[in-house]
Design an enzyme around this catalytic site. Structure first.
Site, short mmCIF file in Angstrom:
data_model
loop_
_atom_site.label_atom_id
_atom_site.label_comp_id
_atom_site.label_asym_id
_atom_site.label_seq_id
_atom_site.Cartn_x
_atom_site.Cartn_y
_atom_site.Cartn_z
CD GLU A 212 61.66 69.09 60.59
OE1 GLU A 212 61.12 69.91 61.35
OE2 GLU A 212 61.64 69.21 59.35
CD GLU A 335 58.77 66.89 57.11
OE1 GLU A 335 58.65 68.13 57.04
OE2 GLU A 335 58.69 66.25 58.17
#
Ligand code: AHR
Length: 543
Positions: A212, A335
């Site tokens: 991320e 995720e």
């Protein structure tokens, strides 16, 4: 359905201006202005085992373990516990994961990885430093590190998806970790591993290039161009060490990001030749949950996951076209889950403790139904998604929760376990008609039924996964077998209940459990299935 009537159906669809394929009538969003609001009679499904979308990669149903809260310590590793083996691995958890046959597990983060020095977690345990993990403000004793995780993967019968630190870490350190893990002997890092008592190389295949990095919360967050260049160099150096690696670049951490898609495009423009895939992340919220939420809307959120997949795939193909590259990237949805309750304040702040209780989301029935919908979405996207990770596996936004005495299977475990057990082979390209829909916003409608299916290899085992989003009514699904009908029903299970908010916990671990579904009725080459309101079901037939 005969060729003629199928042509006729597709023609009618086209004429009505429905801009979705027949398959999407069940899966994807239906545009409000074109959908038939109330179809009468059962929804019809045309199932031809020769008509398939893609071969299913089982890694699509992987999971994730981060050094976060009690996922590692007290989750899978608890040396002080009577429930652990001589390595300190929790035997009950290990057994559960072995039984599930989880194919791949991402580690060690997550946000954690962006400040992690892998060297802190290897070598004699007594020499390992206690480190402040700045991502979660928690203490990490480093008693569990890379070698312990990779040995645990062997014991659990799963394979690793290792993430490297591209926040505070450098491409050189990432390449050193590859050497430490994958090179047999003869150089600095491979010999360090041997000195640490691990003679055999681990040969880790799949790697994430950071986590991320588009997020302002991420340690080492940087602009897309900079990350793209760093990922390219990490990929280059890692591949100099081991040519055979599979590398995943960090894509946008969700469609809500202001840089969504723009980040992905810019990153790929820098690193496309060095990577095989880009990552997607997504966590779902039931908005207004304090006052009950909007369950109808919530249960349709997997359709926006489907759109996210399509959008990111388009960006990959756009960059591919611009670069005139022969290589087509695939997607790593590494995720995804429901996560909205334990998302702020003390639930995400480790208060400088070891193994603090963080992100310990307790899942209810409706969360499990949406997870079922997400599984259907991942199945339908199997032509593009090759890795997926339910985030996470134990204690932290997880299907399994532990305490000192045992474990509890949360509601979301059941649809996940069905995907692992019953999906396999080729994903069916199902054709549907007469699907009734309901409104989820002023401009969008969703079908009540969401169906996905697979046909397994030579023995032709057919599995159907059916989500009924109708909160009040049972719905009927007529399966029309095109070609050979499968007749021997071997599995019919349903997860449902009167209370969408019901949960499993240590006090009542079996409040929400699968039960036998009503058996489908077969007659004249058709199978009639009735699914109860608020339900997720799986049916399997042998040929
Ligand atoms: O899974 C929990 C966190 O969610 C991960 O650490 C991070 O990558 C994401 O924002």
């Amino acid at each position: 359905m005969s060729q003629r009537s199928r042509r006729r159906f597709l023609h009618d669809v086209a004429k009505a201006g429905v801009a979705v394929s027949a398959n999407q009538l069940f899966g994807g969003l239906v545009r409000a202005q074109t959908a038939t609001a109330q179809a009468s009679g059962p929804a019809r499904l045309y199932l031809d085992t020769r008509r398939t979308r893609a071969t299913l990669d089982r890694n699509v149903f992987g999971s994730f373990l981060e050094h976060l809260g009690r996922a590692i310590y007290e989750g899978i590793y608890d040396p002080g516990s009577a429930l652990s083996d001589s390595n300190g691995y929790r035997k009950d958890v290990l057994e559960e994961i072995r039984k599930l046959k989880v194919p791949i597990v991402r580690y060690p983060g997550g946000n954690f990885v962006s400040g992690y020095n892998w060297l802190d977690g290897v070598g004699p345990k007594r020499d390992r430093p206690r480190v402040l993990d700045k991502a979660w403000n928690a203490l990490n004793s480093n008693q569990f590190g890379t070698n312990e995780f990779l040995a645990w993967c062997n014991a659990a019968g799963t394979q690793p998806l290792l993430a490297v630190n591209l926040g505070t870490g450098t491409p050189e350190e990432a390449a050193a970790l590859v050497e430490y893990c994958n090179v047999e002997k003869g150089a600095r890092w491979s010999d360090l591993r041997r000195k640490h008592g691990v003679t055999e190389a681990h040969r880790v295949q799949h790697w994430c290039l950071g986590n991320e990095m588009d997020g302002p919360w991420q340690i080492g967050h940087m602009p897309a161009v900079e990350y793209g260049l760093k990922a390219a160099d990490a990929g280059r150096q890692m591949r100099y060490v081991d040519r055979g690696l599979t590398l995943v670049a960090c894509g946008s951490s969700g469609p809500g990001m202001s840089t969504y898609l723009e980040w992905d495009r810019t990153v790929l423009e820098q690193c496309y030749p060095y990577v095989d895939a880009i990552s997607l992340h997504r966590y779902f919220t039931n908005e207004g949950a304090e006052t009950g939420g909007d369950s109808g809307k919530f249960l349709a959120l997997n359709l926006s996951m489907e759109r996210q997949i399509a959008e990111v795939a388009s960006v990959c193909d756009f960059v591919r076209g611009r670069l005139k590259s022969p290589k087509k990237l695939w997607l790593s949805f590494d995720e995804w889950n429901v996560w909205y309750r334990q998302r702020g304040g003390a639930a995400v702040d480790g208060n400088r403790q070891e193994a603090p209780h963080l992100l310990e989301e307790v899942y209810n029935l409706e969360d499990a139904l949406l997870v079922g919908g997400c599984i259907n979405t991942l199945l339908r996207s199997a032509d593009r998604v090759r890795i997926g990770c339910l985030a996470q596996l134990v204690n932290v936004i997880a299907p399994l929760m532990t305490n000192a005495n045992g474990l509890v299977r949360q509601t979301i475990l059941y649809p996940y376990s069905w995907a692992l057990r019953y999906a396999g082979g080729e994903v069916l390209d199902l054709m549907a008609e007469n699907a009734a829909v309901y409104e989820i916003s002023a401009t969008e409608k969703a079908p009540y039924l969401d169906v996905a299916g697979t046909v397994g290899g030579a023995d032709g085992v057919v599995s159907l996964f059916v989500l009924n989003r109708d909160l009040a009514k049972a719905r009927q699904l007529e399966v029309n077998w095109e070609g050979k009908a499968a007749t021997k029903l071997s599995t019919s299970l349903v997860l449902t209940g009167a209370d969408l908010k019901a949960v499993n916990d240590f006090g009542a671990p079996n409040r929400v459990m699968p039960k036998d579904a009503e058996r489908p009725v077969m007659s004249g080459g058709r199978t009639m299935i009735e699914v109860p309101p608020r339900s997720y079901s799986v049916f399997q037939w042998q040929s």
